[in-house]
Design an enzyme around this catalytic site. Structure first.
Site, PDB file in Angstrom:
ATOM      1  N   GLY A 100      96.397  37.727  29.556  1.00  0.00           N
ATOM      2  CA  GLY A 100      97.249  36.920  28.685  1.00  0.00           C
ATOM      3  C   GLY A 100      97.511  37.605  27.364  1.00  0.00           C
ATOM      4  O   GLY A 100      96.742  38.479  26.936  1.00  0.00           O
ATOM      5  N   THR A 101      98.587  37.191  26.711  1.00  0.00           N
ATOM      6  CA  THR A 101      98.931  37.705  25.392  1.00  0.00           C
ATOM      7  C   THR A 101     100.073  36.866  24.827  1.00  0.00           C
ATOM      8  O   THR A 101     100.691  36.084  25.540  1.00  0.00           O
ATOM      9  CB  THR A 101      99.358  39.188  25.464  1.00  0.00           C
ATOM     10  OG1 THR A 101      99.465  39.712  24.149  1.00  0.00           O
ATOM     11  CG2 THR A 101     100.702  39.340  26.150  1.00  0.00           C
ATOM     12  N   THR A 102     100.340  37.039  23.554  1.00  0.00           N
ATOM     13  CA  THR A 102     101.535  36.471  22.944  1.00  0.00           C
ATOM     14  C   THR A 102     102.104  37.488  21.963  1.00  0.00           C
ATOM     15  O   THR A 102     101.379  37.974  21.085  1.00  0.00           O
ATOM     16  CB  THR A 102     101.244  35.168  22.183  1.00  0.00           C
ATOM     17  OG1 THR A 102     100.617  34.237  23.067  1.00  0.00           O
ATOM     18  CG2 THR A 102     102.541  34.552  21.664  1.00  0.00           C
TER      19      THR A 102
END
Length: 219
Positions: A19-21
């Site tokens: 995951g990441t943003t």
């Protein structure tokens, strides 16, 4: 009977979710890019303070989501070719040039790669610009772009708060609150917020630590 070797090999073949943003937005005079700092492997956070702002050239950066291995090698190739272009042509590459290099790699290898890129920066021709390259290798120039698992929580926020020709301060708040919301909602995003302001004067880096991030209901 429980077969330890079989279970181990089965686990190795399973897809590992990460995951990441990441966010990028243009403002009057340049662009601001931002990202969280959590690197995860399934439910395990392997690094809490990763630097996800990847330089491609002097005033061009990319933000990577998808497979870390795929995006790292692609960004390395594009960095190499943009530097070669700069030496051969005697001028700096434009953001558009770098973005289309990314597009070429992503599109020609779309059946093998799990990679999405946001290419953003400043050049004398277009000023600040943001190019979004989702899975498959298409390319779209946008005033702002988001990516990663946390981006699904941000569409409503961006629609409500984005406006054309923001000041640097407004754009800074826009990305900071955006990443903060994603950290609060997305299990794959977390840590601190790293930012870079890119304009005609160069690149300035900023960091907002976790204890300084306002909760999204406090903004």
């Amino acid at each position: 009977m429980f077969d330890l070797e079989k279970e181990f090999l089965s686990d190795l073949n399973k897809e590992v979710k990460t995951g990441t943003t990441v966010m990028a937005v243009t403002f009057k005079g340049g662009v601001i890019i931002a990202a969280d700092s959590r690197t995860s492997s399934g439910s395990y956070a392997v690094n809490r303070v990763t630097d996800k702002l990847t330089p491609v050239h002097d005033q061009i950066y990319c933000l990577r989501s998808g497979s870390a291995a795929d995006t790292q090698i692609i960004s390395s190739y594009v960095s190499y070719y943009t530097n070669m272009f700069s030496i051969e042509e005697g001028s700096k590459p434009t953001v558009k040039k770098a973005a289309h290099m990314f597009r070429e790699f992503l599109y020609q290898n779309k059946q093998y790669l799990h990679a999405a890129i946001i290419c953003a920066g400043w050049d004398p021709i277009e000023g600040g610009s943001v190019y979004s390259l989702p899975l498959g290798g298409s390319i779209v120039k946008q005033p702002f772009s988001t990516g990663g698992s946390g981006s699904t929580y941000l569409y409503g926020y961006c629609d409500m708060n984005f406006k054309e020709n923001m000041t640097e301060e407004e754009a800074d708040k826009f990305v900071t609150y955006g990443i903060t919301e994603a950290i609060a909602r997305d299990g794959g995003s977390g840590g601190i917020v790293r930012k870079a302001i890119i304009d005609k004067n160069g690149v300035r880096r900023k960091t907002v630590y976790g204890n300084k991030l306002k909760k999204f209901w406090e903004k």
